[in-house]
Design an enzyme around this catalytic site. Structure first.
Site, short mmCIF file in Angstrom:
data_model
loop_
_atom_site.label_atom_id
_atom_site.label_comp_id
_atom_site.label_asym_id
_atom_site.label_seq_id
_atom_site.Cartn_x
_atom_site.Cartn_y
_atom_site.Cartn_z
N ASP A 25 1.44 4.77 2.34
CA ASP A 25 1.06 5.36 3.63
C ASP A 25 1.48 6.84 3.71
O ASP A 25 2.61 7.18 3.32
CB ASP A 25 1.76 4.61 4.77
CG ASP A 25 1.56 3.10 4.70
OD1 ASP A 25 0.47 2.64 5.06
OD2 ASP A 25 2.50 2.39 4.28
N ASP B 23 -3.25 4.47 2.88
CA ASP B 23 -3.56 4.81 4.27
C ASP B 23 -3.21 6.27 4.52
O ASP B 23 -2.10 6.71 4.19
CB ASP B 23 -2.73 3.95 5.25
CG ASP B 23 -3.21 2.50 5.29
OD1 ASP B 23 -4.36 2.24 4.88
OD2 ASP B 23 -2.43 1.64 5.73
N ASP C 40 0.86 -1.18 0.00
CA ASP C 40 0.00 0.00 0.00
C ASP C 40 0.89 1.23 0.00
O ASP C 40 2.13 1.10 -0.08
CB ASP C 40 -0.92 -0.01 1.24
CG ASP C 40 -0.15 0.19 2.55
OD1 ASP C 40 1.10 0.27 2.53
OD2 ASP C 40 -0.79 0.26 3.61
P1 8DG Z 1 4.30 -2.48 2.95
O1 8DG Z 1 3.09 -1.62 2.97
O2 8DG Z 1 5.34 -2.02 1.98
O3 8DG Z 1 3.97 -3.92 2.78
O4 8DG Z 1 5.04 -2.37 4.36
P2 8DG Z 1 4.85 -1.26 5.46
O5 8DG Z 1 4.54 0.06 4.86
O6 8DG Z 1 6.01 -1.34 6.37
O7 8DG Z 1 3.61 -1.84 6.27
P3 8DG Z 1 2.18 -1.20 6.60
O8 8DG Z 1 1.30 -2.37 6.92
O9 8DG Z 1 1.70 -0.29 5.54
O10 8DG Z 1 2.41 -0.42 7.94
C1 8DG Z 1 3.18 0.76 8.01
C2 8DG Z 1 3.44 1.12 9.43
O11 8DG Z 1 2.25 1.55 10.04
C3 8DG Z 1 3.97 -0.05 10.23
O12 8DG Z 1 5.09 0.35 10.95
C4 8DG Z 1 2.89 -0.38 11.19
C5 8DG Z 1 2.12 0.91 11.28
N1 8DG Z 1 0.72 0.74 11.61
C6 8DG Z 1 -0.30 0.13 10.94
N2 8DG Z 1 -1.45 0.23 11.66
C7 8DG Z 1 -1.14 0.90 12.76
C8 8DG Z 1 -1.88 1.33 13.87
O13 8DG Z 1 -3.07 1.11 13.97
N3 8DG Z 1 -1.19 2.02 14.82
C9 8DG Z 1 0.14 2.29 14.70
N4 8DG Z 1 0.76 2.96 15.65
N5 8DG Z 1 0.85 1.90 13.67
C10 8DG Z 1 0.22 1.22 12.73
O14 8DG Z 1 -0.18 -0.42 9.85
MN MN Z 2 2.74 0.34 3.76
MN MN Z 3 -0.38 0.72 5.62
#
Ligand code: 8DG
Ligand code: MN
Ligand code: MN
Length: 378
Positions: free
Chosen positions: A206, A302, A204
């Protein structure tokens, strides 16, 4: 005949947040195997075992060279009996029976496919499997009640399971910045998550949004969402409002879990395809409702909004990796008697919050050497 160089022994600190872990993983064969076992443990509800495999994989990711002999691992932290057995099997036989049989197991395959649908967690997937649903066709045919997220997830399954490239992330960033600028001039948008760590692809994209004047960030997500909707850019969105000051039991900044309380939006964007990059490029021969050529693709995005006073904590908390975050909180709690969240850092001995306006200050409060995002790929 092995050369002496192969017998270097390694030494790494215990916590992933004390280590520099780049994307240059010299032990991908081993870490892929351990990650698969971690996935499987999490998919079957064994979170503790999942974390153990992830910690073991993270230690191997931090090594400066490929492991060629198990004796090199002596004294390394986080390598339990089970992980060592898997590593040994791969070093000796080129593969681990446990990993290979897990990969082939019907249950693992079904859990993977079903949790690959956006909006479907482990519990739902497990319930469906027990009801005899093993794949997407089964899901479409037998039709259990799907919520709005799951309907969107099923509809865009192929797109959402195809990695997002950095170029696509940049295109999304432009759209988000335009939306933010038009509803709240002066607000700032930062790319976070895996792309901030330098990953070339992600599942995704972010973003963290803030406004330099505290309070002006409130209600920003609904405004950005309206703008995006009016432009026809959103396939799906679920907005959650800020709840930081609600829930008196845990108190601000000290939520019991890693879930935070920022205003946020989990969404699916409709991204127009960049046709300039070579015509005739094909993509996955899909059989779903999205089969055939279409001038756009669906991308998970996100959005998180933080008050500027909490920005450094939010930035650190949402940059990842997930294991790096988990280890930071474990370090804070176990080694420093502090509680770290994406909102704040609380010192349990001094009984006060420690302020910070940059990630560097937070590492300093925690007594850790600063690790830049590109070295948080644990
Ligand atoms: P990707 O998308 O490339 O697969 O990997 P990523 O960007 O590292 O993973 P991600 O699932 O998009 O998550 C990004 C960061 O956000 C990760 O460090 C965890 C954090 N995160 C969530 N949900 C929540 C939440 O509800 N609270 C907090 N504090 N952090 C969160 O994904
Ligand atoms: Mn991500
Ligand atoms: Mn995410």
């Amino acid at each position: 005949q092995r050369s002496e160089a192969e017998f270097v022994t390694f030494s790494v600190p215990s916590y992933a947040c004390q280590r520099r872990t780049t994307l240059n993983n010299r032990n991908a064969v081993l870490t892929d195997a351990l990650s698969l076992l971690a996935d499987n443990a999490e998919l079957t509800g064994d979170e503790g075992r999942g974390v153990a495999f992830r910690r073991a994989a993270a230690v191997l990711k931090a090594l400066p060279k490929p492991v060629t002999d198990a004796t090199q691992l002596r004294g390394l932290p986080c390598l339990g009996e089970h992980s060592l057995r898997v590593i040994n099997d791969i070093l000796e036989d080129g593969a681990s029976n446990e990993v290979e049989s897990t990969k082939r197991s019907e249950r693992y395959k079904a859990l993977k496919v079903l949790t690959g649908v956006f909006g479907v967690g482990v519990k739902t997937a497990d319930r469906w499997i027990r009801a005899g649903i093993r794949d997407l066709h089964g899901l479409q045919d037998s039709g259990p009640a799907l919520n709005r997220a799951q309907q969107a997830g099923l509809q865009h399954y192929d797109d959402l399971n195809q990695p997002v490239t950095k170029a696509e992330a940049d295109a999304i960033a432009e759209i988000v910045e335009r939306a933010v600028a038009s509803v709240s001039p002066g607000a700032q948008t930062t790319l976070i998550g895996g792309f901030r760590r330098g990953k070339p692809t992600g599942h995704d994209v972010d973003f963290l949004i803030t406004h330099p004047e505290e309070g002006r960030e409130e209600g920003l997500v609904p405004k950005v969402v309206s703008w995006l909707e009016s432009e026809g850019i959103l396939f799906y969105q679920k907005t959650t409002r800020n709840s930081y000051l609600e829930g008196k039991e845990s108190g601000p900044g000290r939520p019991s879990s890693s879930m935070d309380r920022f205003e946020r939006c989990f969404s699916i964007f409709k991204l127009p395809k960049e046709e300039k990059r070579g015509a005739g490029q094909t993509h996955g021969a899909a059989c779903g409702p999205e089969a055939g050529h279409k001038p756009w693709r669906a991308v998970r995005v996100d959005l998180v909004v933080s008050p500027v006073s909490q920005f450094a904590f939010a930035l650190l908390g949402w940059t990842g990796s997930k294991l790096f975050e988990r280890e930071l909180r474990r370090w804070a709690g176990h080694e420093k008697a502090m509680s770290l969240s994406s909102h704040a850092l609380y010192d349990n001995k001094q009984r006060r919050y420690l302020r910070a306006t940059s990630e560097e200050e937070i590492f300093a409060h925690l007594g850790l050497e600063f690790i830049p995002p590109s070295e948080r790929n644990a």
